[in-house]
Design an enzyme around this catalytic site. Structure first.
Site, PDB file in Angstrom:
ATOM      1  N   ASN A  72      16.363  75.605  36.910  1.00 49.48           N
ATOM      2  CA  ASN A  72      15.335  76.511  35.853  1.00 49.48           C
ATOM      3  C   ASN A  72      14.200  76.920  36.687  1.00 49.48           C
ATOM      4  O   ASN A  72      13.636  77.912  36.499  1.00 49.48           O
ATOM      5  CB  ASN A  72      15.006  75.778  34.686  1.00 49.48           C
ATOM      6  CG  ASN A  72      14.226  74.417  34.835  1.00 49.48           C
ATOM      7  OD1 ASN A  72      14.531  73.786  35.836  1.00 49.48           O
ATOM      8  ND2 ASN A  72      13.585  73.997  33.969  1.00 49.48           N
ATOM      9  N   LYS A 104      20.855  68.256  46.755  1.00 42.23           N
ATOM     10  CA  LYS A 104      22.254  68.729  45.912  1.00 42.23           C
ATOM     11  C   LYS A 104      21.403  69.424  44.676  1.00 42.23           C
ATOM     12  O   LYS A 104      21.085  68.903  43.885  1.00 42.23           O
ATOM     13  CB  LYS A 104      22.588  67.535  45.317  1.00 42.23           C
ATOM     14  CG  LYS A 104      24.428  67.603  45.137  1.00 42.23           C
ATOM     15  CD  LYS A 104      24.593  68.752  44.194  1.00 42.23           C
ATOM     16  CE  LYS A 104      24.355  68.174  42.719  1.00 42.23           C
ATOM     17  NZ  LYS A 104      24.689  69.474  41.812  1.00 42.23           N
ATOM     18  N   GLY A 113      16.350  66.942  35.396  1.00 37.72           N
ATOM     19  CA  GLY A 113      17.689  67.240  34.577  1.00 37.72           C
ATOM     20  C   GLY A 113      17.642  66.703  33.170  1.00 37.72           C
ATOM     21  O   GLY A 113      16.730  66.397  32.739  1.00 37.72           O
ATOM     22  N   SER A 114      18.445  66.581  32.893  1.00 39.19           N
ATOM     23  CA  SER A 114      18.925  65.902  31.429  1.00 39.19           C
ATOM     24  C   SER A 114      18.676  64.535  31.133  1.00 39.19           C
ATOM     25  O   SER A 114      18.732  63.840  32.296  1.00 39.19           O
ATOM     26  CB  SER A 114      20.202  66.615  30.816  1.00 39.19           C
ATOM     27  OG  SER A 114      21.083  65.890  31.690  1.00 39.19           O
ATOM     28  N   GLY A 128      20.005  61.679  33.716  1.00 38.53           N
ATOM     29  CA  GLY A 128      18.862  60.959  34.493  1.00 38.53           C
ATOM     30  C   GLY A 128      19.403  59.429  34.135  1.00 38.53           C
ATOM     31  O   GLY A 128      19.149  58.438  35.057  1.00 38.53           O
ATOM     32  N   GLU A 162      12.912  62.953  36.268  1.00 36.82           N
ATOM     33  CA  GLU A 162      11.769  63.948  35.328  1.00 36.82           C
ATOM     34  C   GLU A 162      13.100  64.535  34.332  1.00 36.82           C
ATOM     35  O   GLU A 162      13.992  65.341  34.862  1.00 36.82           O
ATOM     36  CB  GLU A 162      11.203  64.959  36.009  1.00 36.82           C
ATOM     37  CG  GLU A 162      10.044  64.568  36.827  1.00 36.82           C
ATOM     38  CD  GLU A 162       8.965  63.768  36.090  1.00 36.82           C
ATOM     39  OE1 GLU A 162       8.797  64.341  34.940  1.00 36.82           O
ATOM     40  OE2 GLU A 162       8.312  62.929  36.549  1.00 36.82           O
ATOM     41  N   CYS A 167      11.187  72.730  31.195  1.00 37.80           N
ATOM     42  CA  CYS A 167      11.001  71.223  30.416  1.00 37.80           C
ATOM     43  C   CYS A 167       9.585  71.316  29.675  1.00 37.80           C
ATOM     44  O   CYS A 167       9.527  70.356  28.849  1.00 37.80           O
ATOM     45  CB  CYS A 167      11.347  70.247  31.271  1.00 37.80           C
ATOM     46  SG  CYS A 167      10.343  70.326  32.846  1.00 37.80           S
ATOM     47  N   GLU A 177      15.924  68.539  22.230  1.00 35.36           N
ATOM     48  CA  GLU A 177      15.611  69.806  23.225  1.00 35.36           C
ATOM     49  C   GLU A 177      16.452  70.890  22.970  1.00 35.36           C
ATOM     50  O   GLU A 177      17.834  70.686  22.930  1.00 35.36           O
ATOM     51  CB  GLU A 177      15.435  69.176  24.536  1.00 35.36           C
ATOM     52  CG  GLU A 177      14.853  70.280  25.541  1.00 35.36           C
ATOM     53  CD  GLU A 177      15.034  69.681  27.068  1.00 35.36           C
ATOM     54  OE1 GLU A 177      15.708  68.875  27.347  1.00 35.36           O
ATOM     55  OE2 GLU A 177      13.656  70.031  27.566  1.00 35.36           O
ATOM     56  N   GLU A 223       5.234  63.220  39.901  1.00 32.57           N
ATOM     57  CA  GLU A 223       5.689  63.929  41.089  1.00 32.57           C
ATOM     58  C   GLU A 223       4.048  64.648  41.196  1.00 32.57           C
ATOM     59  O   GLU A 223       3.471  64.717  40.475  1.00 32.57           O
ATOM     60  CB  GLU A 223       6.731  64.784  40.710  1.00 32.57           C
ATOM     61  CG  GLU A 223       8.111  64.135  40.568  1.00 32.57           C
ATOM     62  CD  GLU A 223       9.272  65.031  40.818  1.00 32.57           C
ATOM     63  OE1 GLU A 223       9.515  65.467  39.529  1.00 32.57           O
ATOM     64  OE2 GLU A 223       9.613  65.306  41.792  1.00 32.57           O
TER      65      GLU A 223
HETATM   66  P1  ADP Z   1      21.229  70.661  33.278  1.00 28.91           P
HETATM   67  O1  ADP Z   1      21.397  70.715  31.722  1.00 28.91           O
HETATM   68  O2  ADP Z   1      19.817  71.142  33.689  1.00 28.91           O
HETATM   69  O3  ADP Z   1      22.134  71.418  34.109  1.00 28.91           O
HETATM   70  P2  ADP Z   1      22.103  68.151  34.288  1.00 28.91           P
HETATM   71  O4  ADP Z   1      21.325  66.783  34.126  1.00 28.91           O
HETATM   72  O5  ADP Z   1      23.444  68.354  34.000  1.00 28.91           O
HETATM   73  O6  ADP Z   1      21.030  69.149  33.582  1.00 28.91           O
HETATM   74  O7  ADP Z   1      21.925  68.503  35.826  1.00 28.91           O
HETATM   75  C1  ADP Z   1      20.686  68.536  36.490  1.00 28.91           C
HETATM   76  C2  ADP Z   1      21.369  68.075  38.079  1.00 28.91           C
HETATM   77  O8  ADP Z   1      21.919  66.785  37.957  1.00 28.91           O
HETATM   78  C3  ADP Z   1      22.442  69.104  38.407  1.00 28.91           C
HETATM   79  O9  ADP Z   1      22.135  69.275  39.866  1.00 28.91           O
HETATM   80  C4  ADP Z   1      23.688  68.508  38.470  1.00 28.91           C
HETATM   81  O10 ADP Z   1      24.834  68.906  39.135  1.00 28.91           O
HETATM   82  C5  ADP Z   1      23.451  67.145  38.342  1.00 28.91           C
HETATM   83  N1  ADP Z   1      24.383  66.117  37.939  1.00 28.91           N
HETATM   84  C6  ADP Z   1      25.079  66.200  36.686  1.00 28.91           C
HETATM   85  N2  ADP Z   1      25.855  65.273  36.552  1.00 28.91           N
HETATM   86  C7  ADP Z   1      25.487  64.255  37.342  1.00 28.91           C
HETATM   87  C8  ADP Z   1      25.827  62.988  37.877  1.00 28.91           C
HETATM   88  N3  ADP Z   1      26.624  62.126  36.939  1.00 28.91           N
HETATM   89  N4  ADP Z   1      25.286  62.232  38.763  1.00 28.91           N
HETATM   90  C9  ADP Z   1      24.484  62.968  39.563  1.00 28.91           C
HETATM   91  N5  ADP Z   1      23.892  64.131  39.349  1.00 28.91           N
HETATM   92  C10 ADP Z   1      24.515  65.008  38.449  1.00 28.91           C
END
Ligand code: ADP
Length: 482
Positions: free
Chosen positions: A150, A173, A225-226, A230, A247, A281, A382, A461
């Protein structure tokens, strides 16, 4: 066109040949590119390269590292139009917002190029009169940056800039939904001549992120991320003894009191909820309004939301673009259906617009739901879309209770002229970012950013807070030889 990973200063095609495709969320027929679906092998190569590059990078004088950040800022500024266009094409937000984010990326790099010149330790009195006792901060080491789609320019840079200036090396990544801007960031670091291995990019989905957390030689993970991802990352990091920083989501409230400037409250609530299609977020997802002004406020709010035009981010007349994917839109629409079943009233939006020019994109008309109860899922979970829940409350005390009655605590705002109530809100609201008469979204690189409860891992951060994650403290005691 198949694009590569950036490992050890070279662009490398995926060994397995596995790729994934990225399409434009505004028009599914537009293929942006094919990117490596990296496996654990490529991820490990990147971490090994970053490890190799670490001793020389951390040994550089501060100003030599800072000079690379300044050069990267200049390069991003000179490519601003091109990067912003790529951002809009792959993420969907409007071009002015994308250009603003890219400009902010340059600002973040400049800020941290100066930040590294500040104190990296303290001198402490010792119980021995001749002992010199002090602390010194040293780099964490090799850090993995796992980021969402985002803010695909700002978030990676607000992690990478402090990581680099404090002497760490990086494996980045990015999200599989924003690979092109990630590629451009790696290009920028390549173009400015950053030493090989200091910044590495591995493209791919969750599996690549998982492999990064499991790689040999990694010292810490900074994740945005989610919540589910996390927490999974945190578990791995605890088991492996890695430092981590998370975060995650928000369910950010705006409180509107009877003495608010209503016009301002309406405009900034709408802006916080609907800009970037609510995919921030820090987006406003609940507006908690006192009964005495609720009817008038809701009337003005809905009038304003109905004026917002939906369409491709490339056309400046549109307020909000598409959502990131069909799945994201389906999820937002399902939240609305559930809220209606729970007894909320849908006042506008909440469906896919029926316009021929939008039929190939993941568009959704911005939605306002009234008479939401604090226990409904729409008030707790959310959504990450242009959906605003109105919760009516009798008074200020109830507003604070409702504001805090969620698992998240990222940002919160209040509209009032009362100094007393504003001061109480600052003290009592459970949120890492508190705004008075402002919108819930928006961050500045010099100020700490992060949330409470499930929004964050107690870490912050940006600003000087970034130093806590990207460095470790050594306590040094020096004495005379004789
Ligand atoms: P969103 O819903 O914002 O895509 P995610 O948490 O799925 O949220 O993704 C955020 C980041 O975490 C992305 O770069 C995604 O590829 C990565 N990601 C998703 N699953 C995993 C995991 N099991 N371990 C590490 N990174 C992950």
């Amino acid at each position: 066109m198949i694009l590569g990973n950036y490992i050890d200063g070279k662009w490398i095609a995926p060994r397995s040949g596995a790729t994934f495709q990225k399409h434009n969320p505004a028009d599914d027929r537009d293929l942006i590119g094919e990117f490596p679906a990296s496996s654990a092998i490529e991820v490990q190569e990147a971490v090994t390269a970053a490890r190799r590059a670490l001793p020389a990078w951390r040994a550089l004088a501060y100003d030599a590292r800072a000079a690379f950040l300044t050069k990267a800022a200049d390069r991003i500024a000179s490519r601003q139009g091109e990067i912003a266009a790529a951002l809009t094409r792959e993420e969907g937000k409007s071009l002015p917002e994308a250009a603003g984010e890219t400009g902010r990326g340059a600002m973040i790099l400049r800020y941290f190029s100066g930040e590294g010149l500040r104190s990296v330790g303290d001198v402490l009195p010792s119980v021995n009169a001749t002992t010199m006792l002090f602390t010194e901060r040293v780099p964490l080491g090799v850090v993995g940056l796992i980021t969402p789609w985002n803010f695909p320019v700002a978030i990676p840079l607000w992690k990478a800039a402090p990581a680099l200036v404090y002497g760490n090396t990086i494996v980045f990544k990015p999200s599989e939904h924003s690979p092109m801007t990630a590629q451009m960031l790696a290009e920028v670091f390549h173009e400015i001549g950053l030493p090989a291995g200091v910044f590495n990019l591995v493209q791919g989905a969750g599996e690549a992120g998982k492999a990064l957390c499991a790689a040999d030689g990694i010292n810490g993970i900074s994740f945005t991320g989610s919540v589910a991802t996390g927490k999974a990352i945190a578990r791995t990091c605890v088991d492996r003894g890695l430092r981590y920083q998370l975060e995650m989501g928000g369910k950010n409230p705006v409180v509107v009191l009877e003495d608010a400037n209503m016009e301002r409250a309406v405009e900034l609530t709408v802006q916080g909820a609907m800009k970037s299609a609510g995919e921030k977020c820090t987006a406003t997802s609940r507006v908690i309004v006192v009964d005495s002004i609720a009817n008038e406020f809701v009337k003005r709010l809905v009038t304003r939301v109905k004026q917002l035009e939906v369409g491709a981010g490339t056309d400046a007349k549109y307020y909000l673009g598409p959502l990131i994917s069909g799945a994201a839109r389906a999820k937002a629409l399902a939240h609305i259906e559930r809220a209606k079943e729970d007894g909320a009233s849908l006042l506008c939006g909440g469906s896919a617009p029926e316009r021929a020019d939008l039929s190939n994109g993941h568009y959704m008309a911005p939605a306002v739901l009234d008479f939401v109860q604090p226990t409904m899922s729409i008030a707790q979970e959310e959504v990450f879309g242009p959906v605003l829940a109105v919760i009516r409350v009798p008074d200020f005390d109830a507003a604070i209770r409702v504001a805090n009655d969620v698992d998240f605590g990222l940002s919160a705002s209040i509209f009032t002229r009362s100094l007393d109530k504003a001061m109480r809100f600052v003290r009592e609201v459970e949120a890492g970012l508190v705004r008075i008469n402002g919108e819930t979204a928006g961050v500045e690189p010099q100020a700490p950013f992060g949330g409470m409860k499930n929004s964050s891992s107690f870490s912050r951060e940006q600003g000087q807070a970034a130093k806590d994650f990207y460095t470790q403290v050594k306590t040094v005691s020096m004495d005379r030889a004789d």
